[in-house]
Write an enzyme that holds these catalytic residues in place. Structure first.
Site, short mmCIF file in Angstrom:
data_model
loop_
_atom_site.label_atom_id
_atom_site.label_comp_id
_atom_site.label_asym_id
_atom_site.label_seq_id
_atom_site.Cartn_x
_atom_site.Cartn_y
_atom_site.Cartn_z
N ASN A 110 -13.92 -22.11 -71.88
CA ASN A 110 -14.48 -22.44 -70.56
C ASN A 110 -13.37 -22.69 -69.56
O ASN A 110 -12.29 -23.19 -69.89
CB ASN A 110 -15.44 -23.63 -70.66
N PHE A 114 -14.47 -28.60 -63.46
CA PHE A 114 -15.10 -29.84 -62.96
C PHE A 114 -16.21 -29.56 -61.94
O PHE A 114 -16.28 -30.22 -60.89
CB PHE A 114 -14.06 -30.78 -62.33
N SER A 173 -8.08 -31.95 -68.81
CA SER A 173 -8.77 -30.68 -68.57
C SER A 173 -7.74 -29.64 -68.15
O SER A 173 -6.93 -29.90 -67.25
CB SER A 173 -9.82 -30.81 -67.48
N ASN A 175 -8.43 -26.97 -66.58
CA ASN A 175 -9.01 -26.12 -65.53
C ASN A 175 -8.89 -26.66 -64.12
O ASN A 175 -9.43 -26.08 -63.19
CB ASN A 175 -10.48 -25.83 -65.88
N THR A 176 -8.19 -27.78 -63.95
CA THR A 176 -7.84 -28.27 -62.62
C THR A 176 -6.32 -28.22 -62.55
O THR A 176 -5.65 -28.98 -63.26
CB THR A 176 -8.36 -29.71 -62.39
N LYS A 214 -8.41 -39.73 -72.49
CA LYS A 214 -8.66 -38.48 -73.23
C LYS A 214 -7.49 -37.52 -73.04
O LYS A 214 -7.14 -37.18 -71.91
CB LYS A 214 -9.96 -37.83 -72.76
N ASN A 243 -9.16 -32.82 -75.90
CA ASN A 243 -9.83 -31.87 -75.02
C ASN A 243 -9.65 -30.43 -75.56
O ASN A 243 -9.14 -30.25 -76.66
CB ASN A 243 -9.23 -31.99 -73.61
C1 LIG Z 1 -18.34 -25.89 -71.41
C2 LIG Z 1 -17.47 -27.08 -71.65
C3 LIG Z 1 -17.27 -28.00 -70.63
C4 LIG Z 1 -16.47 -29.12 -70.84
N1 LIG Z 1 -16.31 -30.02 -69.82
C5 LIG Z 1 -15.59 -31.15 -70.05
C6 LIG Z 1 -15.44 -32.11 -69.04
O1 LIG Z 1 -16.00 -32.00 -67.94
N2 LIG Z 1 -14.68 -33.21 -69.30
C7 LIG Z 1 -14.06 -33.41 -70.51
O2 LIG Z 1 -13.40 -34.42 -70.70
N3 LIG Z 1 -14.20 -32.50 -71.50
C8 LIG Z 1 -14.94 -31.38 -71.29
N4 LIG Z 1 -15.08 -30.47 -72.30
C9 LIG Z 1 -14.35 -30.69 -73.59
C10 LIG Z 1 -15.22 -31.32 -74.67
O3 LIG Z 1 -15.65 -32.60 -74.31
C11 LIG Z 1 -14.43 -31.39 -76.00
O4 LIG Z 1 -13.32 -32.25 -75.82
C12 LIG Z 1 -13.94 -30.03 -76.48
O5 LIG Z 1 -14.87 -29.02 -76.19
C13 LIG Z 1 -13.67 -30.00 -77.99
O6 LIG Z 1 -14.84 -30.33 -78.72
P1 LIG Z 1 -15.85 -29.23 -79.37
O7 LIG Z 1 -15.02 -28.30 -80.21
O8 LIG Z 1 -16.83 -30.06 -80.15
O9 LIG Z 1 -16.48 -28.52 -78.22
C14 LIG Z 1 -15.86 -29.32 -72.11
C15 LIG Z 1 -16.08 -28.40 -73.14
C16 LIG Z 1 -16.87 -27.29 -72.93
C17 LIG Z 1 -17.10 -26.32 -74.07
#
Ligand SMILES: Cc1cc2nc3c(=O)[nH]c(=O)nc-3n(C[C@H](O)[C@H](O)[C@H](O)COP(=O)(O)O)c2cc1C
Length: 364
Positions: A110, A114, A173, A175-176, A214, A243
């Protein structure tokens, strides 16, 4: 009921564009009847950051960015829900497409950036459910075009303290642009000092709200030394590891999709996130509890992450492939492991393998 929901929704959602599927899942959860959450085995209860979690399985940030369905998620059996990332002002995020499934890898990439409704709208929703109970974390971040990113975090702490069970300061993140630089020691020290100050200022009217940090799984070990040192010296209440990753393991089968820019999550993140958990655990030396997230898609994977140092875990991408029944499956497996090994609580095994994991070859 959860099995029926999965059986119906998983094939349908997987057939849709990933972001449309996510939207539909949120809309579906809004229609969830007011069922009682399943009763958790008392062995699964966790006390961390001064909070009593009924079970250790949380919904990770990014799924319910705008706090539209936290109570539905709690009713489905999550022990806690983290909403956000929320920024002070609403933000559209990056242009679509920005969310991709790597089906054969059971992974997601992704670059959402934000996208969220902003603090005012999210606060209104949280204020409306303030006495519903349950543990609700608020994950905070800075607007992309903010002239003062630290001030954004401070403002969000002041705004959300009355409705948040805990805060997550998201500096990881990918992506910022530039956000991850806030993990560098001097910048992180300044940020955490001001965030903890803000929390203290509102403590009288909002109570004591734990602040967690985080981090990215892509820090090298010297950077991790600094981050944990600063987190300890600023007395944060815990850390979330980790993350999404910018790495693209050579094992990825969807090599075309893997070229998309953004953060990778799901199964291919599991080994790196487990290693980073163990490395963080040995550096934290028990100063605070840790939450493990990244590719946890079975009860065995949850157990491994707990033995690497996690007191609690979170899920996101694996739910896309396994469905909501994953939450119950993990809880059942953890409870039966405790029973089989004659242990009373999960806390007895937290970090049991951390030192051994840090001695292994680095996962590639
Ligand atoms: C589509 C998407 C959006 C995410 N948005 C955020 C976010 O806004 N803030 C954040 O701290 N982590 C965000 N994450 C990261 C997740 O909270 C997590 O740390 C990461 O995906 C690893 O866990 P997983 O393998 O269970 O997905 C996002 C992940 C995905 C897939």
């Amino acid at each position: 009921m959860i099995r029926a929901f999965d059986a119906f929704s998983l094939p349908l959602l997987r057939w849709l564009d990933a972001e449309d599927a996510h939207r539909l899942a949120i809309q579906g959860l809004k229609l969830l009847p007011p069922i009682r959450p399943p009763k958790d085995d008392a062995k699964l209860a966790v006390r961390a950051f001064g909070l009593n979690f009924p079970n250790p399985v949380g919904m990770a940030a990014g799924f319910d960015k705008n706090a539209e369905v936290p109570d539905a998620l709690l009713r489905l059996g999550f022990g806690f829900v983290e909403i956000g990332t929320v920024t002070p002002r609403p933000q559209a995020g990056n242009p679509r497409p920005r969310l991709f499934r790597l089906e054969r890898d059971e992974a997601v990439i992704n670059r959402m950036g934000f996208n969220n409704d902003g603090a005012d709208a999210v606060l209104r929703r949280l204020a409306a459910r303030a006495n519903h109970g349950g543990i609700l974390g608020v994950n905070v971040g800075a607007n992309k075009d903010s002239p003062d990113r630290v001030a954004d975090y401070v403002k969000l702490i002041e705004t959300f303290a009355p409705v948040a069970s805990y805060f997550t300061v998201n500096v990881s993140s990918p992506n910022t642009p530039g956000l991850r630089n806030l993990q560098q020691a001097a910048q992180l020290d300044d940020l955490l000092a001001k965030v903890i100050d803000a929390r203290e200022r509102v403590r009288e009217k909002a109570g004591d709200t734990p602040v967690l940090l985080k981090i990215a799984p892509d820090l090298d070990l010297t950077e991790l030394d600094d981050v944990v040192h600063v987190a300890r010296s600023r007395r944060v209440d815990g850390m979330i590891v980790a993350n999404t990753t910018l790495a693209r393991p050579s094992s990825l089968r969807e090599s075309h999709r893997a070229k998309e820019q953004g953060g990778l999550s799901g199964r291919p993140l599991f080994r790196l996130a487990t290693r980073m958990m163990a490395e963080t655990y040995v550096r934290a030396e028990g100063a605070f509890p840790l939450i493990g997230v990244g590719g946890i898609d079975t009860g065995g994977a949850a157990l491994t992450r707990i033995r690497a140092g996690a007191s609690l875990i979170q899920l996101y991408s694996p739910l896309v492939y396994k469905g909501l029944r994953l939450v119950e499956d993990i809880k059942r497996d953890l409870a039966s492991t405790l029973l089989r090994t004659g242990r009373e609580h999960l806390s007895e095994i937290v970090g049991a393998d951390a030192a051994a994991i840090t001695a292994e070859d680095w996962p590639v």
